[in-house]
Structure formats: C-alpha cells, structure tokens
Scaffold this motif. Structure first.
Motif, short mmCIF file in Angstrom:
data_model
loop_
_atom_site.label_atom_id
_atom_site.label_comp_id
_atom_site.label_asym_id
_atom_site.label_seq_id
_atom_site.Cartn_x
_atom_site.Cartn_y
_atom_site.Cartn_z
N THR A 88 0.83 -1.20 0.00
CA THR A 88 0.00 0.00 0.00
C THR A 88 0.87 1.25 0.00
O THR A 88 0.61 2.21 -0.75
N SER A 141 -5.57 3.27 0.59
CA SER A 141 -6.02 2.39 -0.50
C SER A 141 -7.17 3.02 -1.28
O SER A 141 -7.27 2.88 -2.50
N TYR A 196 -8.52 -1.68 -5.37
CA TYR A 196 -7.18 -1.82 -4.79
C TYR A 196 -6.56 -3.15 -5.19
O TYR A 196 -5.39 -3.21 -5.58
N SER A 202 -5.93 -3.98 2.02
CA SER A 202 -4.79 -3.07 1.97
C SER A 202 -3.96 -3.04 3.24
O SER A 202 -2.86 -2.47 3.26
#
Length: 391
Positions: free
Chosen positions: A123, A223, A234, A280
């Motif tokens: 991330t 994210s 994502y 994420s």
C-alpha cells in the motif's frame, strides 16, 4: 501371619501405591519440567530439520534464534525465511511441518503464509509511486482527494488537516488504543473502505502530524486514495502493478475457499474478520522468496520510497521501534548499517520484513502469532549479528 493378614497388607500396599502415583501425576502436571522437555524436543526437531540454501550464513543463525525464542502463545512448528542480497542472490531457510510437528507435509521454500501487516508495504509503495509520478503529493489533504469526503460537516475539524504523509507514517490522529469508530478494521463490517464518509463522525485522539500511533484505518484510507487515482479496485491495482500472476500462490485472501489447497501453511481464517475490507492492511499471502523479490524492486525506486520518512519527523532510530517512516520502522545504532522494517501479526500468523541500507531484503514467515517484543528482539539480534559478521 495368616492369609487374611497378608491380604490386608497387600491391599494397603496397593492403596498406598495408588495414592503415590496420584500424587506423582499431580506433581508432574504442575511442574514446569514437562513443558521444558517438550519445548526442548520441539527446538531440537526444528533445528535438525532446518534446511538452508545460499550464501547468507547469518540467515541460518536467525532461524535458530527464532526457534529458540520462548513464546507465550502456541509453540512454533514451522518457519520460512528468505534473503535477497543487493546483487540478487537468494538465500532461504525453512523448517518444520505445515500442521503439527512430525506430521507431513514439511514446509518448503514455496510454502505460502499470510503476510498480515507486511501487506502495508504494498500500500505504501503504491501511494509513493503516485507521488513519484506527480499524480499525488505528500502534502495533499485527504478530504480533498476523495469525493465521499467533500462538502461534509466534520465533528472534529482536525480531520480536514490530515495529509497523505500523515497516513503513511501513522501520524494522522487515529489511536487504535482507543476503542470505537477510529480503528475498527477488524470488526465484521468496518466503515473503511466502503463507507469512508463516516470519517466525518470521527473524533481524533491527537492533532495530525504531532506524534505516531499505529493505525490500520490510515492505510485503508490510502487504498481508497489509490483507487480514486487509478479508477480501479485496490486488489486489481496491486495485482497488475506487481504482476502477481507471475508468482505461484501469491494473492489476496477473501475466505478459506480463496486460499491455496496445497503447499500452504495458512491456518483457517478468523471468521470475524472482513478480508475484503482488510485487503490493503493485512490481506496478502504468498511465499517468502516471492515477497523479497517484489520488495527488492520497490527498494530501488527513486525518492520518496518505502525507506524514507517525513523530513520533519524527528525521532530516535536508535530505538528499535522509535522511528516510523513511510512504510515501517527505521533502526540503526551504528553508521555501518541501517534497517527499515515492518512486522505483521494476526491471530495465527507472524511476519517480518527487513530492508537494509545496502539494498538487501529479508523476510521471516510463520503461522504462529508472536509476542511483539519477540519480533523487536529478533530485529535487534539480526542487526547485531550482521555487524559482528562485518555485514
């Protein structure tokens, strides 16, 4: 002595023997020695089974240190370590069994584990890449980046001051030690990433940018920012950017049916977690060698990258967890070596990622949760061992 007396004496002997055995069982059960003996057996089995390939001898020492560490939860039954040198040479160490000790199959270098919070490295790199491409700025305010947050009335006006760099470095004002809406990522229905407008209802625990307090919510918001910039989910962004299809069994967990059927040390997932929402912050799984290969390329990125921290972030990197940058902790007590590291821990997983300032990347994976203090001690041990071995 008559027969009746003999029988009576034998009866008393039997009774005394029964009570003696009963007392012995109680004493053994309450004694620490059986556990010490079983731990010793497990340590020796794991050390005997330890299989290492490659040039980095210190990785074997790290594996043994991990095996020998006491754990106040479940005992370690398996581990997988990998190190990719600056020159791209891979060293691996594996030991143990995917389920119970002595039960086949054994762990291999391709065995998969959950990454837990080591997922946050992906991330962070994803967002930092947008910054490198001038599609985003570290100084951008979150409320200006997401359409769900525009035009809202905020319960705590300080929310409007949260910047991208604050989310990356866990300085946004969320403190997960305070229960409630601020960090409920491990609840069945967290408000992030699908209802981020609820950020307007949040009361922050401190002014953004003033201190560090670890928060899963901050990385979830990152994210959503990435999704807005890419106009993709994502998961899809990560799969495409890091070409996860090139790596066997490297993916996101959704539920137990989404996990690899074979060659996996992943235990049954906690049913109370929403893995779609956790993508994420703790959603990825894979094997140690693939993980270090991907992160090895991340580390070579131009600034800002995952080894950087805010320029105004005055912190003490001589303390193992005293300085948090854009990805994880920065640690150094000697100018010859510097570590950038991120750990991960969930109900049945412990993960560690260490990047050194020489360009090497190391990871440790096991399917037993570790005491956070043990992980910090392991980082310090690896650091000191490498110094003593002249890196």
């Amino acid at each position: 002595m008559d027969n009746s007396s003999n029988k009576q004496n034998k009866l008393w002997q039997v009774i005394v023997l029964i009570f003696a055995l009963f007392g012995l069982v109680i004493a053994v059960d309450q004694s620490p020695y059986p556990k010490i003996a079983s731990d010793w057996y497990r340590w020796k089995k794991l050390e005997h089974d330890l299989r290492c390939q490659g040039d980095a001898a210190w990785l074997r020492s790290t594996a043994i240190k991990l095996i020998d560490q006491p754990n106040d939860r479940d005992p370690i039954t398996n581990l997988s370590l990998a190190y990719l040198s600056p020159a791209g040479k891979l060293t691996t160490c594996v030991s143990g069994w995917m389920n119970k000790i002595d039960e086949e199959p054994k762990v291999e270098t391709t065995t998969t584990y959950q990454f837990a919070s080591v997922t946050k490295v992906f991330t962070a790199d994803l967002v930092l890449d947008l910054i490198r491409k001038d599609k985003l700025s570290l100084e951008d305010k979150v409320v200006n980046l997401l359409p769900e947050l525009r035009g809202l009335v905020y319960r705590d006006d300080r929310v409007k001051d949260i910047k991208v760099k604050d989310l990356l470095s866990h300085r946004a004002g969320f403190d997960r030690q305070t229960l409630g809406i601020n960090d409920d990522m491990f609840e069945p229905e967290p408000w992030c990433p699908n209802r981020v407008q609820q950020l307007a209802l949040v009361n922050l625990q401190f002014d953004p940018g003033t201190k560090v307090a670890y928060s899963n919510t901050g990385y979830c918001l990152l994210s959503r920012i990435a999704e807005e910039k890419y106009q993709q989910s994502y998961r899809d962004i990560v799969k495409q950017r890091y070409q996860l299809s090139n790596f066997e069994n490297f993916d996101f967990a959704s539920d137990d049916s989404s996990l690899p059927i074979t060659n996996s040390a992943i235990k049954l997932l906690d049913k109370s977690y929403n893995y779609e929402s956790l993508a994420s912050v703790a959603g990825l799984y894979g094997d140690a060698s693939s993980l270090v290969t991907i992160v090895h390329d991340m580390e070579k990125s131009q600034r800002p990258n995952i080894t950087n921290r805010p320029s105004n972030n005055l912190c003490d990197f001589s303390i193992v967890k005293g300085c948090h940058g854009y990805m994880g902790y920065e640690y150094s007590i000697d100018p010859r070596l510097r570590f950038y590291w991120r750990d991960g821990s969930m109900s049945s997983v412990a993960a560690l990622l260490v990047i050194d300032d020489k360009g090497g990347v190391m990871t440790m994976l096991t399917n037993v949760k570790q005491n956070p203090g043990n992980i910090s001690k392991l980082v310090k041990y690896i650091y000191q061992y490498r110094l003593n071995q002249k890196l």
